[in-house]
Design a protein around this motif. Structure first.
Motif, PDB file in Angstrom:
ATOM      1  N   LEU A 162       0.818  -1.210   0.000  1.00  0.00           N
ATOM      2  CA  LEU A 162       0.000   0.000   0.000  1.00  0.00           C
ATOM      3  C   LEU A 162       0.853   1.262   0.000  1.00  0.00           C
ATOM      4  CD1 LEU A 162      -2.972  -1.001   2.295  1.00  0.00           C
ATOM      5  CD2 LEU A 162      -3.104  -0.218  -0.065  1.00  0.00           C
ATOM      6  N   ASN A 163       1.935   1.290   0.760  1.00  0.00           N
ATOM      7  CA  ASN A 163       2.808   2.469   0.760  1.00  0.00           C
ATOM      8  C   ASN A 163       3.439   2.692  -0.609  1.00  0.00           C
ATOM      9  OD1 ASN A 163       2.456   3.599   3.310  1.00  0.00           O
ATOM     10  ND2 ASN A 163       3.854   2.130   4.229  1.00  0.00           N
ATOM     11  N   SER A 164       3.794   1.630  -1.299  1.00  0.00           N
ATOM     12  CA  SER A 164       4.341   1.769  -2.653  1.00  0.00           C
ATOM     13  C   SER A 164       3.313   2.414  -3.577  1.00  0.00           C
ATOM     14  CB  SER A 164       4.746   0.403  -3.209  1.00  0.00           C
ATOM     15  OG  SER A 164       5.797  -0.142  -2.462  1.00  0.00           O
ATOM     16  N   MET A 165       2.075   1.976  -3.459  1.00  0.00           N
ATOM     17  CA  MET A 165       1.010   2.551  -4.288  1.00  0.00           C
ATOM     18  C   MET A 165       0.716   3.996  -3.889  1.00  0.00           C
ATOM     19  SD  MET A 165      -1.762  -0.476  -4.528  1.00  0.00           S
ATOM     20  CE  MET A 165      -1.312  -2.130  -4.943  1.00  0.00           C
ATOM     21  N   LEU A 166       0.668   4.259  -2.594  1.00  0.00           N
ATOM     22  CA  LEU A 166       0.320   5.598  -2.118  1.00  0.00           C
ATOM     23  C   LEU A 166       1.388   6.641  -2.439  1.00  0.00           C
ATOM     24  CD1 LEU A 166      -1.249   4.605   1.307  1.00  0.00           C
ATOM     25  CD2 LEU A 166      -2.445   5.654  -0.626  1.00  0.00           C
ATOM     26  N   THR A 167       2.630   6.213  -2.627  1.00  0.00           N
ATOM     27  CA  THR A 167       3.677   7.170  -2.980  1.00  0.00           C
ATOM     28  C   THR A 167       3.774   7.398  -4.480  1.00  0.00           C
ATOM     29  OG1 THR A 167       5.362   5.433  -2.946  1.00  0.00           O
ATOM     30  CG2 THR A 167       5.097   6.730  -0.944  1.00  0.00           C
ATOM     31  N   SER A 168       3.237   6.489  -5.278  1.00  0.00           N
ATOM     32  CA  SER A 168       3.406   6.628  -6.723  1.00  0.00           C
ATOM     33  C   SER A 168       2.111   6.879  -7.498  1.00  0.00           C
ATOM     34  CB  SER A 168       4.100   5.387  -7.286  1.00  0.00           C
ATOM     35  OG  SER A 168       3.339   4.232  -7.023  1.00  0.00           O
ATOM     36  N   LEU A 169       0.955   6.706  -6.877  1.00  0.00           N
ATOM     37  CA  LEU A 169      -0.320   6.884  -7.567  1.00  0.00           C
ATOM     38  C   LEU A 169      -1.098   8.051  -6.971  1.00  0.00           C
ATOM     39  CD1 LEU A 169      -1.343   3.119  -7.741  1.00  0.00           C
ATOM     40  CD2 LEU A 169      -0.403   4.507  -9.596  1.00  0.00           C
ATOM     41  N   ASP A 170      -2.094   8.517  -7.702  1.00  0.00           N
ATOM     42  CA  ASP A 170      -2.921   9.626  -7.247  1.00  0.00           C
ATOM     43  C   ASP A 170      -4.020   9.186  -6.281  1.00  0.00           C
ATOM     44  OD1 ASP A 170      -1.599  11.583  -8.865  1.00  0.00           O
ATOM     45  OD2 ASP A 170      -2.648  10.720 -10.592  1.00  0.00           O
ATOM     46  N   GLU A 171      -4.501   7.955  -6.447  1.00  0.00           N
ATOM     47  CA  GLU A 171      -5.572   7.454  -5.598  1.00  0.00           C
ATOM     48  C   GLU A 171      -5.459   5.937  -5.492  1.00  0.00           C
ATOM     49  OE1 GLU A 171     -10.348   8.037  -5.123  1.00  0.00           O
ATOM     50  OE2 GLU A 171      -9.593   7.775  -7.151  1.00  0.00           O
ATOM     51  N   VAL A 172      -5.726   5.416  -4.301  1.00  0.00           N
ATOM     52  CA  VAL A 172      -5.710   3.977  -4.069  1.00  0.00           C
ATOM     53  C   VAL A 172      -7.005   3.611  -3.354  1.00  0.00           C
ATOM     54  CG1 VAL A 172      -4.544   2.060  -2.915  1.00  0.00           C
ATOM     55  CG2 VAL A 172      -3.195   3.913  -3.907  1.00  0.00           C
ATOM     56  N   ILE A 173      -7.654   2.583  -3.868  1.00  0.00           N
ATOM     57  CA  ILE A 173      -8.873   2.074  -3.244  1.00  0.00           C
ATOM     58  C   ILE A 173      -8.556   0.686  -2.710  1.00  0.00           C
ATOM     59  CG2 ILE A 173     -11.267   1.393  -3.603  1.00  0.00           C
ATOM     60  CD1 ILE A 173     -11.246   3.419  -5.976  1.00  0.00           C
ATOM     61  N   TYR A 174      -8.787   0.512  -1.411  1.00  0.00           N
ATOM     62  CA  TYR A 174      -8.533  -0.777  -0.770  1.00  0.00           C
ATOM     63  C   TYR A 174      -9.865  -1.383  -0.347  1.00  0.00           C
ATOM     64  CZ  TYR A 174      -7.290  -4.313   2.573  1.00  0.00           C
ATOM     65  OH  TYR A 174      -7.203  -5.517   3.239  1.00  0.00           O
ATOM     66  N   VAL A 175     -10.083  -2.645  -0.703  1.00  0.00           N
ATOM     67  CA  VAL A 175     -11.284  -3.368  -0.316  1.00  0.00           C
ATOM     68  C   VAL A 175     -10.867  -4.519   0.581  1.00  0.00           C
ATOM     69  CG1 VAL A 175     -13.282  -4.690  -1.115  1.00  0.00           C
ATOM     70  CG2 VAL A 175     -12.416  -2.775  -2.492  1.00  0.00           C
ATOM     71  N   ASP A 176     -11.351  -4.501   1.818  1.00  0.00           N
ATOM     72  CA  ASP A 176     -11.109  -5.601   2.751  1.00  0.00           C
ATOM     73  C   ASP A 176     -12.282  -6.566   2.615  1.00  0.00           C
ATOM     74  OD1 ASP A 176     -11.523  -7.025   5.417  1.00  0.00           O
ATOM     75  OD2 ASP A 176      -9.524  -6.177   5.639  1.00  0.00           O
ATOM     76  N   TRP A 177     -11.983  -7.757   2.130  1.00  0.00           N
ATOM     77  CA  TRP A 177     -13.022  -8.722   1.809  1.00  0.00           C
ATOM     78  C   TRP A 177     -13.014  -9.862   2.815  1.00  0.00           C
ATOM     79  CZ3 TRP A 177     -16.560  -8.346  -2.088  1.00  0.00           C
ATOM     80  CH2 TRP A 177     -17.368  -9.459  -2.312  1.00  0.00           C
ATOM     81  N   ALA A 178     -13.958  -9.842   3.749  1.00  0.00           N
ATOM     82  CA  ALA A 178     -14.214 -10.963   4.666  1.00  0.00           C
ATOM     83  C   ALA A 178     -13.004 -11.345   5.509  1.00  0.00           C
ATOM     84  CB  ALA A 178     -14.741 -12.165   3.890  1.00  0.00           C
ATOM     85  N   SER A 179     -12.415 -10.382   6.171  1.00  0.00           N
ATOM     86  CA  SER A 179     -11.313 -10.694   7.079  1.00  0.00           C
ATOM     87  C   SER A 179     -11.798 -11.610   8.191  1.00  0.00           C
ATOM     88  CB  SER A 179     -10.741  -9.413   7.699  1.00  0.00           C
ATOM     89  OG  SER A 179      -9.928  -8.746   6.779  1.00  0.00           O
ATOM     90  N   GLU A 180     -10.882 -12.428   8.693  1.00  0.00           N
ATOM     91  CA  GLU A 180     -11.218 -13.384   9.744  1.00  0.00           C
ATOM     92  C   GLU A 180     -11.036 -12.769  11.129  1.00  0.00           C
ATOM     93  OE1 GLU A 180      -8.677 -16.704   8.958  1.00  0.00           O
ATOM     94  OE2 GLU A 180      -9.852 -17.323   7.236  1.00  0.00           O
ATOM     95  N   GLY A 181     -11.319 -11.545  11.306  1.00  0.00           N
ATOM     96  CA  GLY A 181     -11.150 -10.839  12.572  1.00  0.00           C
ATOM     97  C   GLY A 181     -11.154  -9.358  12.288  1.00  0.00           C
ATOM     98  N   LYS A 182     -10.213  -8.659  12.888  1.00  0.00           N
ATOM     99  CA  LYS A 182     -10.092  -7.220  12.673  1.00  0.00           C
ATOM    100  C   LYS A 182      -9.686  -6.953  11.218  1.00  0.00           C
ATOM    101  CE  LYS A 182      -8.090  -3.314  15.106  1.00  0.00           C
ATOM    102  NZ  LYS A 182      -7.163  -2.930  16.184  1.00  0.00           N
TER     103      LYS A 182
END
Length: 69
Positions: A27-47
């Protein structure tokens, strides 16, 4: 003018070990080189993963995220 972004889908299941470090790095690699990052957390087994690593992220203003239970 062009903007560049990416979407990433993941979950908190520690598959492959060192998940927090790997996710922060990705994520840090994307956030430093792109204008926008969308993260989708899909069915985590906890937090949700994003809650575990949010404090280690840079340029957080470029991040939008969705948690899907």
């Amino acid at each position: 003018m062009f903007t560049f972004g990416a979407a990433l889908v993941s979950r908190n299941d520690d598959y492959g070990g060192n998940l927090f470090e790997r996710a922060s790095y990705a994520l840090n690699s994307m956030l430093t080189s792109l204008d926008e990052v969308i993260y989708v957390d899909w069915a985590s087994e906890g937090k949700p993963l994003i809650e575990e690593i949010k404090d280690s992220l840079v340029n957080i203003e470029k991040l939008k995220y969705v948690v899907i239970p």
